[in-house]
Design a protein around this motif. Structure first.
Motif, PDB file in Angstrom:
ATOM      1  N   SER A  43     117.830 126.926 117.270  1.00  0.00           N
ATOM      2  CA  SER A  43     118.872 126.538 118.219  1.00  0.00           C
ATOM      3  C   SER A  43     119.478 127.779 118.874  1.00  0.00           C
ATOM      4  O   SER A  43     119.677 127.811 120.093  1.00  0.00           O
ATOM      5  CB  SER A  43     119.955 125.735 117.496  1.00  0.00           C
ATOM      6  OG  SER A  43     121.027 125.485 118.354  1.00  0.00           O
ATOM      7  N   LYS A  44     119.771 128.796 118.071  1.00  0.00           N
ATOM      8  CA  LYS A  44     120.313 130.045 118.614  1.00  0.00           C
ATOM      9  C   LYS A  44     119.311 130.687 119.568  1.00  0.00           C
ATOM     10  O   LYS A  44     119.690 131.197 120.626  1.00  0.00           O
ATOM     11  CB  LYS A  44     120.650 131.009 117.489  1.00  0.00           C
ATOM     12  CG  LYS A  44     121.840 130.611 116.658  1.00  0.00           C
ATOM     13  CD  LYS A  44     122.048 131.615 115.532  1.00  0.00           C
ATOM     14  CE  LYS A  44     123.132 131.165 114.579  1.00  0.00           C
ATOM     15  NZ  LYS A  44     123.270 132.103 113.446  1.00  0.00           N
ATOM     16  N   PHE A  45     118.044 130.677 119.192  1.00  0.00           N
ATOM     17  CA  PHE A  45     117.007 131.264 120.037  1.00  0.00           C
ATOM     18  C   PHE A  45     116.901 130.521 121.363  1.00  0.00           C
ATOM     19  O   PHE A  45     116.746 131.140 122.419  1.00  0.00           O
ATOM     20  CB  PHE A  45     115.657 131.251 119.308  1.00  0.00           C
ATOM     21  CG  PHE A  45     114.543 131.838 120.114  1.00  0.00           C
ATOM     22  CD1 PHE A  45     114.473 133.201 120.339  1.00  0.00           C
ATOM     23  CD2 PHE A  45     113.566 131.025 120.667  1.00  0.00           C
ATOM     24  CE1 PHE A  45     113.453 133.750 121.091  1.00  0.00           C
ATOM     25  CE2 PHE A  45     112.549 131.566 121.425  1.00  0.00           C
ATOM     26  CZ  PHE A  45     112.486 132.928 121.636  1.00  0.00           C
ATOM     27  N   THR A  46     116.998 129.185 121.323  1.00  0.00           N
ATOM     28  CA  THR A  46     116.928 128.380 122.537  1.00  0.00           C
ATOM     29  C   THR A  46     118.087 128.715 123.472  1.00  0.00           C
ATOM     30  O   THR A  46     117.901 128.866 124.681  1.00  0.00           O
ATOM     31  CB  THR A  46     116.935 126.886 122.187  1.00  0.00           C
ATOM     32  OG1 THR A  46     115.828 126.612 121.321  1.00  0.00           O
ATOM     33  CG2 THR A  46     116.834 126.018 123.419  1.00  0.00           C
ATOM     34  N   VAL A  47     119.292 128.855 122.903  1.00  0.00           N
ATOM     35  CA  VAL A  47     120.454 129.220 123.720  1.00  0.00           C
ATOM     36  C   VAL A  47     120.273 130.607 124.314  1.00  0.00           C
ATOM     37  O   VAL A  47     120.544 130.839 125.498  1.00  0.00           O
ATOM     38  CB  VAL A  47     121.751 129.138 122.873  1.00  0.00           C
ATOM     39  CG1 VAL A  47     122.924 129.757 123.613  1.00  0.00           C
ATOM     40  CG2 VAL A  47     122.056 127.699 122.497  1.00  0.00           C
ATOM     41  N   LEU A  48     119.796 131.553 123.496  1.00  0.00           N
ATOM     42  CA  LEU A  48     119.562 132.913 123.981  1.00  0.00           C
ATOM     43  C   LEU A  48     118.522 132.935 125.094  1.00  0.00           C
ATOM     44  O   LEU A  48     118.693 133.602 126.113  1.00  0.00           O
ATOM     45  CB  LEU A  48     119.112 133.810 122.825  1.00  0.00           C
ATOM     46  CG  LEU A  48     118.773 135.248 123.189  1.00  0.00           C
ATOM     47  CD1 LEU A  48     120.000 135.972 123.720  1.00  0.00           C
ATOM     48  CD2 LEU A  48     118.213 135.972 121.985  1.00  0.00           C
ATOM     49  N   GLU A  49     117.456 132.172 124.907  1.00  0.00           N
ATOM     50  CA  GLU A  49     116.397 132.113 125.912  1.00  0.00           C
ATOM     51  C   GLU A  49     116.923 131.542 127.233  1.00  0.00           C
ATOM     52  O   GLU A  49     116.625 132.064 128.309  1.00  0.00           O
ATOM     53  CB  GLU A  49     115.255 131.254 125.372  1.00  0.00           C
ATOM     54  CG  GLU A  49     113.957 131.415 126.094  1.00  0.00           C
ATOM     55  CD  GLU A  49     112.833 130.695 125.372  1.00  0.00           C
ATOM     56  OE1 GLU A  49     111.713 131.216 125.397  1.00  0.00           O
ATOM     57  OE2 GLU A  49     113.068 129.609 124.791  1.00  0.00           O
ATOM     58  N   ALA A  50     117.736 130.494 127.162  1.00  0.00           N
ATOM     59  CA  ALA A  50     118.319 129.911 128.371  1.00  0.00           C
ATOM     60  C   ALA A  50     119.255 130.901 129.059  1.00  0.00           C
ATOM     61  O   ALA A  50     119.278 131.010 130.288  1.00  0.00           O
ATOM     62  CB  ALA A  50     119.068 128.628 128.025  1.00  0.00           C
ATOM     63  N   THR A  51     120.018 131.652 128.257  1.00  0.00           N
ATOM     64  CA  THR A  51     120.930 132.641 128.828  1.00  0.00           C
ATOM     65  C   THR A  51     120.159 133.753 129.529  1.00  0.00           C
ATOM     66  O   THR A  51     120.517 134.167 130.634  1.00  0.00           O
ATOM     67  CB  THR A  51     121.829 133.230 127.719  1.00  0.00           C
ATOM     68  OG1 THR A  51     122.549 132.164 127.086  1.00  0.00           O
ATOM     69  CG2 THR A  51     122.807 134.240 128.272  1.00  0.00           C
ATOM     70  N   VAL A  52     119.105 134.232 128.905  1.00  0.00           N
ATOM     71  CA  VAL A  52     118.292 135.295 129.516  1.00  0.00           C
ATOM     72  C   VAL A  52     117.667 134.807 130.816  1.00  0.00           C
ATOM     73  O   VAL A  52     117.659 135.524 131.822  1.00  0.00           O
ATOM     74  CB  VAL A  52     117.210 135.783 128.518  1.00  0.00           C
ATOM     75  CG1 VAL A  52     116.177 136.645 129.211  1.00  0.00           C
ATOM     76  CG2 VAL A  52     117.855 136.531 127.370  1.00  0.00           C
ATOM     77  N   THR A  53     117.178 133.578 130.827  1.00  0.00           N
ATOM     78  CA  THR A  53     116.586 133.013 132.045  1.00  0.00           C
ATOM     79  C   THR A  53     117.627 132.928 133.158  1.00  0.00           C
ATOM     80  O   THR A  53     117.360 133.293 134.308  1.00  0.00           O
ATOM     81  CB  THR A  53     116.011 131.614 131.754  1.00  0.00           C
ATOM     82  OG1 THR A  53     115.030 131.733 130.722  1.00  0.00           O
ATOM     83  CG2 THR A  53     115.392 131.009 132.986  1.00  0.00           C
ATOM     84  N   ARG A  54     118.846 132.474 132.822  1.00  0.00           N
ATOM     85  CA  ARG A  54     119.913 132.367 133.816  1.00  0.00           C
ATOM     86  C   ARG A  54     120.299 133.746 134.344  1.00  0.00           C
ATOM     87  O   ARG A  54     120.434 133.938 135.560  1.00  0.00           O
ATOM     88  CB  ARG A  54     121.135 131.674 133.205  1.00  0.00           C
ATOM     89  CG  ARG A  54     122.295 131.525 134.182  1.00  0.00           C
ATOM     90  CD  ARG A  54     123.520 130.923 133.522  1.00  0.00           C
ATOM     91  NE  ARG A  54     123.949 131.623 132.328  1.00  0.00           N
ATOM     92  CZ  ARG A  54     124.701 132.719 132.316  1.00  0.00           C
ATOM     93  NH1 ARG A  54     125.079 133.279 133.439  1.00  0.00           N
ATOM     94  NH2 ARG A  54     125.064 133.271 131.177  1.00  0.00           N
ATOM     95  N   VAL A  55     120.451 134.715 133.463  1.00  0.00           N
ATOM     96  CA  VAL A  55     120.836 136.063 133.890  1.00  0.00           C
ATOM     97  C   VAL A  55     119.732 136.692 134.740  1.00  0.00           C
ATOM     98  O   VAL A  55     120.023 137.353 135.744  1.00  0.00           O
ATOM     99  CB  VAL A  55     121.168 136.943 132.656  1.00  0.00           C
ATOM    100  CG1 VAL A  55     121.299 138.407 133.033  1.00  0.00           C
ATOM    101  CG2 VAL A  55     122.451 136.456 131.995  1.00  0.00           C
ATOM    102  N   ASP A  56     118.470 136.483 134.372  1.00  0.00           N
ATOM    103  CA  ASP A  56     117.362 136.993 135.192  1.00  0.00           C
ATOM    104  C   ASP A  56     117.407 136.399 136.600  1.00  0.00           C
ATOM    105  O   ASP A  56     117.205 137.105 137.584  1.00  0.00           O
ATOM    106  CB  ASP A  56     116.014 136.677 134.550  1.00  0.00           C
ATOM    107  CG  ASP A  56     115.673 137.620 133.416  1.00  0.00           C
ATOM    108  OD1 ASP A  56     116.352 138.657 133.270  1.00  0.00           O
ATOM    109  OD2 ASP A  56     114.730 137.302 132.665  1.00  0.00           O
TER     110      ASP A  56
END
Length: 109
Positions: A43-56
């Motif tokens: 779950s933490k990884f999924t949130v981190l991945e979504a955040t990185v995608t948004r920031v990119d």
């Protein structure tokens, strides 16, 4: 004597039930923590991945806007330079440029 033995047996049984319940509680809690560990990490990884995608995505938009603004600034600088040359050729002395414009013309930044 049978009465005392019954009371002692009951007390031992109650103590055994309490100790067994305590060990069961600890084991269940530990097992739940072990099982939820990978799910929580996922779950933490999924949130981190979504955040990185948004920031990119936001960074890409910002870079595109910055490139566009730099191109516009360069075009404006070339245009005003051409106008200043035309004024000099026509014998018209233009107003001095702002210090930031002079710095940009010297450094390109």
């Amino acid at each position: 004597m049978n009465g005392w033995m019954g009371i002692i047996g009951t007390c031992v049984t109650v103590a055994g039930v309490i100790v067994t319940g305590w060990f069961t509680y600890r084991g269940t809690r530990t097992a739940a923590a072990i099982q939820s560990g990978p799910a929580a990490e996922q779950s933490k990884f999924t949130v981190l991945e979504a955040t990185v995608t948004r920031v990119d995505s936001e960074n890409k938009e910002l870079r595109t806007g910055q490139r566009r603004l730099e191109s516009l600034l360069r075009a404006f600088a070339w245009t005003t330079d051409r106008w200043a040359r035309q004024m000099h050729e026509a014998g018209i002395e233009p107003e001095p440029a702002h210090p930031l414009v002079d710095e940009y013309n010297r450094t390109g930044v």
